[in-house]
Design an enzyme around this catalytic site. Structure first.
Site, mmCIF file in Angstrom:
data_model
loop_
_atom_site.group_PDB
_atom_site.id
_atom_site.type_symbol
_atom_site.label_atom_id
_atom_site.label_comp_id
_atom_site.label_asym_id
_atom_site.label_seq_id
_atom_site.Cartn_x
_atom_site.Cartn_y
_atom_site.Cartn_z
ATOM 1 N N ASP A 180 -2.801 2.581 -6.329
ATOM 2 C CA ASP A 180 -1.698 2.658 -5.364
ATOM 3 C C ASP A 180 -1.612 1.470 -4.406
ATOM 4 O O ASP A 180 -0.960 1.555 -3.368
ATOM 5 C CB ASP A 180 -1.809 3.952 -4.552
ATOM 6 C CG ASP A 180 -3.068 4.006 -3.703
ATOM 7 O OD1 ASP A 180 -3.992 3.201 -3.945
ATOM 8 O OD2 ASP A 180 -3.139 4.849 -2.781
ATOM 9 N N GLU A 181 -2.246 0.354 -4.746
ATOM 10 C CA GLU A 181 -2.136 -0.811 -3.864
ATOM 11 C C GLU A 181 -2.370 -2.093 -4.644
ATOM 12 O O GLU A 181 -3.046 -2.107 -5.673
ATOM 13 C CB GLU A 181 -3.134 -0.726 -2.701
ATOM 14 C CG GLU A 181 -4.579 -0.729 -3.137
ATOM 15 C CD GLU A 181 -5.546 -0.761 -1.964
ATOM 16 O OE1 GLU A 181 -5.338 -1.557 -1.037
ATOM 17 O OE2 GLU A 181 -6.523 0.012 -1.995
ATOM 18 N N ASP A 234 0.852 -1.191 0.000
ATOM 19 C CA ASP A 234 0.000 0.000 0.000
ATOM 20 C C ASP A 234 0.887 1.241 0.000
ATOM 21 O O ASP A 234 1.642 1.478 0.952
ATOM 22 C CB ASP A 234 -0.889 -0.022 1.249
ATOM 23 C CG ASP A 234 -2.003 1.015 1.184
ATOM 24 O OD1 ASP A 234 -2.130 1.679 0.146
ATOM 25 O OD2 ASP A 234 -2.744 1.152 2.180
#
Length: 417
Positions: A112-113, A16
């Site tokens: 973003d993860e 993350d």
């Protein structure tokens, strides 16, 4: 190294990125490092909502989704940057390229993860060593911080990555659940939103432990099958596998826009809907899919939101068809109050070449005229292959355009080339 990996289970990482948009801006412009920075929309268009902010800004009480005026009140020296999605998309691609150096089983879940299955990496390093290497490489090559959760399944890995930010690495085993997970308020559990938490509270379920011990019948009555699924999560049970191909799954395509000012001008509102339909149609075409459900979203000046949808007889992809249904839905369900936001979404998507048009009295004649062409196409495809020839020109899927200020749809197509 075998002793660090389960004999029958899996080892899952959840990576993350920390304060991703703000971190990307700091990597691009190092002079921003250590300063209170927020990424927000254009306040002149009433999109002055904090998308994300640096940890320095958070120390002043600035939070995601906070109105810009409120954030500035808390932090007068707050630096504001408008989103640069091309920049974020490039950084995201770089991050996932690094992850795939460690495992072929990488599943992006947002820009973003993502999850990784490193179970078969036991001959290389321990899970902690792999996580540390990933974190170091992302930080050194991209100048971006991240937190990583290590666990036997997706849910626990996601939970673990949230436990230490920024730049944390957390291991969460099933035996750790009573000590690390159960004491948390149920609203802090991944998958439980504020409304679900409120419903659970009515049953006296305040903590994750309460949920783990809750009555199955009561949970199912309150939340349906999702109630039982949440109870399993609270007990550390999650059977989902890391699926690299899930990035190509599409459930819906939509666009919404916040109006510069509240308006009751029907002509203006329909014009906006028409533009939204054009954007949705373009993305449907790029993905080569059609939809069988059209949904309209209307938010008034009091922030009350209604969504209304209809199942359509013939799958839609063209702007004109989409606008026809959207217009009828809007006129039928708009109560005349000033409108703040409009959205159009096409749901229940299917591959275009798998769609079967349900011919009605009005479309039969035009379809019949094209029948000789369809027969020729069918014969050629049968002889030379399914993708050898098709109607029109199938363009390369470029993914969604993040240049549009009206595009507020964030799904897993951000990595499509």
């Amino acid at each position: 190294m075998n002793s660090h990996y389960p004999k029958n289970g899996r080892v899952i990482l959840h990576v993350d990125m920390n304060s991703f948009y703000a971190s990307v801006e700091m990597a691009y412009d190092p002079s921003l490092k250590g300063k209170p920075l927020a990424i927000a929309g254009n306040p002149k268009e009433r999109k002055g909502i904090i998308v994300t902010c640096s940890y320095e800004a958070r120390s002043f009480g600035v939070k995601t989704t906070m109105p810009l005026w409120e954030a500035r009140k808390l932090c007068p020296n707050l630096i504001i940057k408008t989103p640069n999605f091309d920049r974020y998309r490039a950084a995201s691609k770089g991050m996932f390229d690094i992850l795939r150096q460690y495992s072929d089983l990488v599943e992006p879940v947002s820009i973003d993860e993502g999850y990784m299955d490193i179970t078969d990496s036991y001959e290389k390093e321990t899970p902690l060593e792999i996580a540390s290497s990933i974190q170091t490489q992302i930080n050194s090559q991209l100048d971006l911080p991240c937190s990583i959760g290590i666990a036997p399944n997706k849910f626990l890995a996601k939970t673990a990555s949230d436990m230490k930010k920024p730049m944390g690495i957390t291991v969460l085993r099933k035996r750790d659940i009573p000590m690390k997970l159960w004491p948390l308020p149920v609203i802090e559990m991944h998958g439980v939103g504020s409304k679900t938490a409120e419903k659970l509270n009515t049953l006296g379920i305040e903590t994750c432990k309460d949920l783990a011990k809750a009555n199955d019948i009561q949970l199912k009555s309150l939340l349906g099958i999702n109630g039982l699924r949440l109870k399993e999560r609270a007990n550390g049970i999650d059977r989902r596998v890391v699926d690299p191909d899930s990035i190509y799954d599409y459930k819906s395509v939509g666009n919404s826009t916040t109006l510069p000012k509240d308006t009751t001008n029907q002509s203006e509102l329909l014009s906006i809907i028409d533009k939204l339909c054009g954007k949705v149609s373009q993305r449907l075409t790029q993905k080569d899919v059609v939809g069988t459900t059209v949904q309209i979203m209307i938010r008034d000046k009091f922030r009350k939101t209604i969504t209304r949808s209809r199942k359509v007889e013939n799958p839609v992809i063209k702007k004109e068809e989409l606008f026809h249904h959207s217009k009828e839905l809007f006129i039928k369900h708009w109560n005349g109050d000033p409108v703040r936001l409009l959205g159009v979404t096409v749901q229940d998507l299917i591959e275009k070449n798998e769609a079967t048009e349900q011919l009605d009295l009005f479309s039969y004649e035009s379809a019949a005229q094209k029948e000789p062409l369809y027969n020729v196409l069918s014969q050629l495809q049968e002889k030379f292959g399914k993708n050898s020839i098709s109607k029109g020109v199938r363009g390369k899927d470029k993914g969604p355009s993040y240049h549009s200020k009206q595009d507020t749809s964030f799904n897993k197509d951000f990595l499509r080339d």
